[in-house]
Design a protein around this motif. Structure first.
Motif, PDB file in Angstrom:
ATOM      1  N   ALA A  75       0.862  -1.178   0.000  1.00  0.00           N
ATOM      2  CA  ALA A  75       0.000   0.000   0.000  1.00  0.00           C
ATOM      3  C   ALA A  75       0.900   1.231   0.000  1.00  0.00           C
ATOM      4  O   ALA A  75       1.748   1.398   0.874  1.00  0.00           O
ATOM      5  CB  ALA A  75      -0.901  -0.003   1.224  1.00  0.00           C
ATOM      6  N   ILE A  76       0.737   2.075  -1.000  1.00  0.00           N
ATOM      7  CA  ILE A  76       1.547   3.280  -1.135  1.00  0.00           C
ATOM      8  C   ILE A  76       0.903   4.403  -0.317  1.00  0.00           C
ATOM      9  O   ILE A  76      -0.309   4.543  -0.282  1.00  0.00           O
ATOM     10  CB  ILE A  76       1.662   3.695  -2.622  1.00  0.00           C
ATOM     11  N   ASN A  77       1.734   5.211   0.318  1.00  0.00           N
ATOM     12  CA  ASN A  77       1.264   6.353   1.121  1.00  0.00           C
ATOM     13  C   ASN A  77       0.315   5.939   2.240  1.00  0.00           C
ATOM     14  O   ASN A  77      -0.672   6.623   2.511  1.00  0.00           O
ATOM     15  CB  ASN A  77       0.604   7.415   0.239  1.00  0.00           C
ATOM     16  N   HIS A  78       0.601   4.829   2.872  1.00  0.00           N
ATOM     17  CA  HIS A  78      -0.203   4.351   3.996  1.00  0.00           C
ATOM     18  C   HIS A  78       0.696   4.263   5.218  1.00  0.00           C
ATOM     19  O   HIS A  78       1.735   3.592   5.188  1.00  0.00           O
ATOM     20  CB  HIS A  78      -0.816   2.973   3.683  1.00  0.00           C
ATOM     21  N   GLN A  79       0.318   4.943   6.266  1.00  0.00           N
ATOM     22  CA  GLN A  79       1.146   4.976   7.475  1.00  0.00           C
ATOM     23  C   GLN A  79       0.756   3.849   8.422  1.00  0.00           C
ATOM     24  O   GLN A  79      -0.428   3.635   8.688  1.00  0.00           O
ATOM     25  CB  GLN A  79       0.993   6.318   8.187  1.00  0.00           C
ATOM     26  N   ILE A  80       1.775   3.140   8.917  1.00  0.00           N
ATOM     27  CA  ILE A  80       1.552   2.100   9.919  1.00  0.00           C
ATOM     28  C   ILE A  80       2.336   2.477  11.175  1.00  0.00           C
ATOM     29  O   ILE A  80       3.273   3.272  11.132  1.00  0.00           O
ATOM     30  CB  ILE A  80       1.982   0.694   9.427  1.00  0.00           C
ATOM     31  N   THR A  81       1.933   1.887  12.282  1.00  0.00           N
ATOM     32  CA  THR A  81       2.663   2.035  13.537  1.00  0.00           C
ATOM     33  C   THR A  81       3.215   0.665  13.893  1.00  0.00           C
ATOM     34  O   THR A  81       2.474  -0.313  13.921  1.00  0.00           O
ATOM     35  CB  THR A  81       1.727   2.535  14.656  1.00  0.00           C
ATOM     36  N   TRP A  82       4.501   0.615  14.174  1.00  0.00           N
ATOM     37  CA  TRP A  82       5.165  -0.658  14.404  1.00  0.00           C
ATOM     38  C   TRP A  82       6.016  -0.534  15.657  1.00  0.00           C
ATOM     39  O   TRP A  82       6.885   0.327  15.748  1.00  0.00           O
ATOM     40  CB  TRP A  82       6.016  -0.977  13.189  1.00  0.00           C
ATOM     41  N   LYS A  83       5.748  -1.399  16.624  1.00  0.00           N
ATOM     42  CA  LYS A  83       6.535  -1.445  17.859  1.00  0.00           C
ATOM     43  C   LYS A  83       7.118  -2.842  17.985  1.00  0.00           C
ATOM     44  O   LYS A  83       6.434  -3.827  17.713  1.00  0.00           O
ATOM     45  CB  LYS A  83       5.662  -1.160  19.073  1.00  0.00           C
ATOM     46  N   TYR A  84       8.361  -2.917  18.377  1.00  0.00           N
ATOM     47  CA  TYR A  84       8.963  -4.222  18.578  1.00  0.00           C
ATOM     48  C   TYR A  84       9.907  -4.173  19.765  1.00  0.00           C
ATOM     49  O   TYR A  84      10.445  -3.132  20.122  1.00  0.00           O
ATOM     50  CB  TYR A  84       9.690  -4.725  17.327  1.00  0.00           C
ATOM     51  N   ARG A  85      10.092  -5.337  20.370  1.00  0.00           N
ATOM     52  CA  ARG A  85      10.990  -5.424  21.527  1.00  0.00           C
ATOM     53  C   ARG A  85      11.677  -6.778  21.611  1.00  0.00           C
ATOM     54  O   ARG A  85      11.834  -7.340  22.669  1.00  0.00           O
ATOM     55  CB  ARG A  85      10.243  -5.128  22.809  1.00  0.00           C
ATOM     56  N   GLY A  86      12.078  -7.288  20.503  1.00  0.00           N
ATOM     57  CA  GLY A  86      12.784  -8.554  20.509  1.00  0.00           C
ATOM     58  C   GLY A  86      12.783  -9.168  19.130  1.00  0.00           C
ATOM     59  O   GLY A  86      12.341  -8.568  18.161  1.00  0.00           O
ATOM     60  N   GLN A  87      13.312 -10.380  19.068  1.00  0.00           N
ATOM     61  CA  GLN A  87      13.359 -11.088  17.806  1.00  0.00           C
ATOM     62  C   GLN A  87      13.240 -12.583  18.052  1.00  0.00           C
ATOM     63  O   GLN A  87      13.445 -13.065  19.158  1.00  0.00           O
ATOM     64  CB  GLN A  87      14.660 -10.784  17.069  1.00  0.00           C
TER      65      GLN A  87
END
Length: 93
Positions: free
Chosen positions: A29-41
């Motif tokens: 999706a072009i020009n679509h804002q997401i919020t991404w939080k991460y704290r590990g792998q």
């Protein structure tokens, strides 16, 4: 993240969302804002990975179909990824 996108693609295929296109393909999706939080792998020492995606919207337009959802990914009992408004499109190939 790839596993979450693949889960959304599987959902789209299951619903046959691309049936109006001659040669459907998945796209970002072009020009679509997401919020991404991460704290590990995920590492080889982890025995379990699980995820869930909650589809919040399916936008159907003549040129594309956009699927939007919120997702979480866990290793064992710890949520390590939280993604809001992840979007995936189906377009004519």
């Amino acid at each position: 993240i790839e596993s979450i996108i693949q889960a959304m693609q599987t959902y789209a295929l299951h619903l046959d969302l691309g049936k109006t296109f001659k040669n459907p393909r998945f796209a970002q999706a072009i020009n679509h804002q997401i919020t991404w939080k991460y704290r590990g792998q995920i590492t080889p020492e982890n025995n379990l990975m699980s995820l869930e995606v909650h589809i919040s919207k399916i936008q159907i337009e003549p040129e594309k179909i956009t699927i939007i959802g919120d997702a979480s990914l866990w290793k064992e009992d710890l949520r390590i990824y939280e993604i809001k408004d992840l979007a995936l499109c189906l377009v004519e190939g």
